[in-house]
Design a protein around this motif. Sequence first.
Motif, PDB file in Angstrom:
ATOM      1  N   THR A 194     -41.549 -28.042 -14.832  1.00  0.00           N
ATOM      2  CA  THR A 194     -40.407 -27.288 -14.381  1.00  0.00           C
ATOM      3  C   THR A 194     -39.554 -27.784 -13.162  1.00  0.00           C
ATOM      4  N   TYR A 210     -36.490 -27.026 -12.030  1.00  0.00           N
ATOM      5  CA  TYR A 210     -35.387 -26.078 -11.371  1.00  0.00           C
ATOM      6  C   TYR A 210     -35.349 -24.720 -11.978  1.00  0.00           C
ATOM      7  N   VAL A 211     -35.220 -23.563 -11.428  1.00  0.00           N
ATOM      8  CA  VAL A 211     -34.919 -22.229 -11.923  1.00  0.00           C
ATOM      9  C   VAL A 211     -33.950 -21.630 -11.310  1.00  0.00           C
ATOM     10  N   SER A 212     -32.891 -20.892 -12.062  1.00  0.00           N
ATOM     11  CA  SER A 212     -31.768 -20.262 -11.517  1.00  0.00           C
ATOM     12  C   SER A 212     -31.919 -18.864 -12.120  1.00  0.00           C
ATOM     13  N   ALA A 249     -33.065 -19.030 -16.060  1.00  0.00           N
ATOM     14  CA  ALA A 249     -32.849 -20.251 -16.618  1.00  0.00           C
ATOM     15  C   ALA A 249     -33.652 -21.476 -16.056  1.00  0.00           C
ATOM     16  N   ALA A 250     -34.677 -22.011 -16.942  1.00  0.00           N
ATOM     17  CA  ALA A 250     -35.503 -23.071 -16.394  1.00  0.00           C
ATOM     18  C   ALA A 250     -35.439 -24.272 -16.748  1.00  0.00           C
ATOM     19  N   GLU A 251     -34.978 -25.333 -15.987  1.00  0.00           N
ATOM     20  CA  GLU A 251     -35.015 -26.663 -16.480  1.00  0.00           C
ATOM     21  C   GLU A 251     -36.282 -27.434 -16.545  1.00  0.00           C
ATOM     22  N   GLU A 252     -36.646 -27.463 -17.850  1.00  0.00           N
ATOM     23  CA  GLU A 252     -38.164 -27.912 -17.985  1.00  0.00           C
ATOM     24  C   GLU A 252     -38.194 -29.370 -18.696  1.00  0.00           C
ATOM     25  N   TYR A 311     -35.011 -33.467 -20.049  1.00  0.00           N
ATOM     26  CA  TYR A 311     -35.059 -32.165 -19.338  1.00  0.00           C
ATOM     27  C   TYR A 311     -34.297 -31.236 -20.104  1.00  0.00           C
ATOM     28  N   THR A 331     -33.030 -27.104 -20.763  1.00  0.00           N
ATOM     29  CA  THR A 331     -32.742 -25.719 -20.110  1.00  0.00           C
ATOM     30  C   THR A 331     -33.124 -24.583 -21.017  1.00  0.00           C
ATOM     31  N   THR A 332     -34.135 -23.716 -20.584  1.00  0.00           N
ATOM     32  CA  THR A 332     -34.594 -22.749 -21.479  1.00  0.00           C
ATOM     33  C   THR A 332     -34.500 -21.396 -20.787  1.00  0.00           C
ATOM     34  N   GLN A 333     -34.007 -20.245 -21.408  1.00  0.00           N
ATOM     35  CA  GLN A 333     -33.869 -19.100 -20.810  1.00  0.00           C
ATOM     36  C   GLN A 333     -34.944 -18.088 -20.976  1.00  0.00           C
TER      37      GLN A 333
END
Length: 383
Positions: free
Chosen positions: A320, A322-324, A345-348, A354, A356-358
Amino acid sequence: MSKRVWGTIISSAIIIGAGAGGVFWIHQHTADEMALAPKLAVAFSKQADQPKAKTTSNTTEKKTRKQIIEDSQRKVVTIESSDGLGSGFLYNNKGDVITNAHVVEGSKEVTIRTLDHQEYQGTVIGFGEETDVAVVRVPDLVKMEPLPIASAKAEVGDEILALGSPLGFENTVTTGIISGLDRSFEIPPYIYTNLYQISAPITNGNSGGPLINAETGEVLGINSTVVKQEGGLGFSIPITSVLKQVEQWSERSPDTKGAQTVRDSSSQTSSAALSEAEALVADFYNYLNMSDYVSAYALLGSEWQSGTSYAKFREGYTYTSYVSVEKISSASTSKEEMEVSGVIAAEERKDGEYVTTQYNVTYQVGYENGQLKILHGQGKKKK
């Protein structure tokens, strides 16, 4: 101060106890190591606005500095293990001595030497694998009065005494002040978090010795590491951050009984505390996004850390970047605990791309030794 900033200040650090001649570099993490593993239900924390009143002596008549030193020296010991010399101090009436784990590493039995040069045999009854703390039981010291333990954290500017056996010179006392707070770094295999930075000179052999409040004679910390730079910087583990673990080791040992703790859940948590808990979530994810895994791991509660090693904690963030934090809310569950829920929201990285998953995340947050910590938590992929 974050670990990223420390990298520009500190060149190397050493553990200052038995077998501590080597120099360990404080490693920095690169940006491509940034990661998050929601399945670990990450933790967060930040020092809450808490009273930091100086501890007071239980005696009716204030002791002089000389009296405090003389009384303290009788309760400080030199520890001789298979690897060399270190220091320690009596903390209870069971003959138990607190020291650093690296002082007694590899030894089950050690030799304890007191101020009057009497030698006794001690047995290691508790040992931290990642926390640099250990307890040695010395049956011959059962009737000896222990050092008083401070119940509150120290402040910058507090006058302190560092006692121990630097370079084998037993019964040495150095003086100084608390010169910094909340220093954190890693010297494998140990993780050091929320340390006191001290101006009192310490070196090899001081490890495990007490850091004492020069006004009250109470133990504030355990002298543990020194940074190798011009002038040198010493660091001490706050006694409040490890006392619970130390007491558990003592209670589990033969001829002792375990103590029970009862939580009072009758009052409501203040709105200010709830707001701070929510703000801490964002702070925690900022640590992860900067690859400051040591600081992030330090925000976990003691029970969580005991079940998840630092290595596993960091490994979980491998994929991962970045995470917001998209949504956050909190509610009071008791006097000492809060529940914080949110959506992240994690950019994996998956198959070279990449995505993005919530995730829905929920944490139980409470105070440990005056600091807000994550006690339990979980994360679930949002449908």
